[in-house]
Design a protein around this motif. Structure first.
Motif, short mmCIF file in Angstrom:
data_model
loop_
_atom_site.label_atom_id
_atom_site.label_comp_id
_atom_site.label_asym_id
_atom_site.label_seq_id
_atom_site.Cartn_x
_atom_site.Cartn_y
_atom_site.Cartn_z
N ALA A 60 -2.01 -0.24 8.88
CA ALA A 60 -0.93 -1.22 8.93
C ALA A 60 -0.98 -2.20 7.75
CB ALA A 60 -0.93 -1.96 10.25
N PRO A 61 -2.12 -2.85 7.47
CA PRO A 61 -2.13 -3.75 6.32
C PRO A 61 -1.96 -3.01 4.99
CG PRO A 61 -4.20 -3.93 7.56
CD PRO A 61 -3.34 -2.96 8.26
N LEU A 62 -2.53 -1.80 4.90
CA LEU A 62 -2.36 -1.03 3.66
C LEU A 62 -0.89 -0.68 3.44
CD1 LEU A 62 -5.47 1.34 3.74
CD2 LEU A 62 -5.10 -0.70 2.32
N LEU A 63 -0.18 -0.34 4.50
CA LEU A 63 1.24 -0.04 4.41
C LEU A 63 2.02 -1.27 3.96
CD1 LEU A 63 3.58 1.98 4.88
CD2 LEU A 63 3.66 1.13 7.23
N LEU A 64 1.72 -2.43 4.54
CA LEU A 64 2.42 -3.66 4.16
C LEU A 64 2.18 -4.02 2.70
CD1 LEU A 64 1.82 -5.82 7.36
CD2 LEU A 64 3.95 -4.72 6.64
N VAL A 65 0.97 -3.80 2.22
CA VAL A 65 0.67 -4.07 0.81
C VAL A 65 1.38 -3.07 -0.08
CG1 VAL A 65 -1.18 -4.04 -0.92
CG2 VAL A 65 -1.52 -5.23 1.25
N ALA A 71 1.17 -9.76 0.11
CA ALA A 71 0.10 -9.61 -0.87
C ALA A 71 -1.19 -10.06 -0.21
CB ALA A 71 0.38 -10.43 -2.12
N ILE A 72 -2.15 -9.15 -0.11
CA ILE A 72 -3.43 -9.49 0.51
C ILE A 72 -4.49 -9.43 -0.58
CG2 ILE A 72 -5.14 -8.85 2.24
CD1 ILE A 72 -2.87 -7.49 3.80
N PRO A 73 -5.09 -10.57 -0.91
CA PRO A 73 -6.15 -10.54 -1.93
C PRO A 73 -7.41 -9.89 -1.37
CG PRO A 73 -5.92 -12.76 -1.03
CD PRO A 73 -4.85 -11.92 -0.41
N PHE A 74 -7.88 -8.86 -2.04
CA PHE A 74 -9.06 -8.14 -1.57
C PHE A 74 -10.33 -8.57 -2.30
CE2 PHE A 74 -5.69 -5.18 -0.30
CZ PHE A 74 -6.01 -5.02 1.03
#
Length: 141
Positions: A60-65, A71-74
Motif C-alpha cells: 500500500a505505501p509503495l503503491l502510494l509513492v 512522498a515518504i522519505p526513506f
C-alpha cells in the motif's frame, strides 16, 4: 520538525482500525504486527492470511509513492547499526511485553484488556519521557 497532519492521521488510524476489526471478524485474530510477522516463520500455522496482511502493509505505501500520491522519505539520519540494535531492543521488549504496540494499543484496548491498557499507558509515558529528555535535556531535535 514533525508535520501536523490531522486528516491523514485520522484516515490512517481509521484504516488501521478497520483492518483490525475485519481481521478479528473474519479470522478471529488480533492485528498485532509482531504476532503476524512471527506467524510467517517456518513451522507456523495459517500462514496465508498473514502473508497477505504483511504484503498489503508493504504494498500500500509503495503503491502510494509510485503513483505520486504521497512522498515518504526513506532516508534516516541514524547509522544503520543503530537501526539494527534498536530493532533488536524492540524485539526483546515485545517478547517481555507480551505483544507490540499495535496489538495492545489498537486491539487490546478495544477489547478493554487490563493488560493492554497498562501496556499502552507504559508505551505512551515512556515515549513522552524519552522525547522530553532528548529535546529539552539533551538538546536534540
Amino acid at each position: 520538525m514533525t508535520e501536523f497532519t490531522p486528516l491523514q492521521s485520522l484516515l490512517g488510524g481509521g484504516l488501521i482500525g478497520l483492518s483490525a476489526v475485519l481481521l478479528m471478524a473474519f479470522h478471529g485474530r488480533i492485528a498485532g504486527m509482531t504476532g503476524i510477522l512471527t506467524g510467517v516463520l517456518p513451522g507456523a500455522d495459517s500462514r496465508g492470511w498473514r502473508l497477505a496482511f504483511l504484503a498489503g502493509a508493504v504494498a500500500a505505501p509503495l503503491l502510494l509513492v509510485t503513483l505520486d500520491v504521497v512522498a515518504i522519505p526513506f532516508e534516516s539520519p541514524s547509522p544503520w547499526v543503530w537501526t539494527v540494535v534498536s530493532g533488536l531492543i524492540v524485539g526483546i521488549g515485545v517478547t517481555f511485553g507480551g505483544g507490540c504496540t499495535s496489538g495492545h494499543g489498537v486491539c487490546g484496548n478495544a477489547r478493554l484488556s487490563p493488560r493492554s491498557i497498562v501496556a499502552t499507558l507504559t508505551f505512551m509515558l515512556t515515549t513522552g519521557l524519552t522525547v522530553y529528555v532528548i529535546r529539552h535535556m539533551l538538546g536534540g531535535l
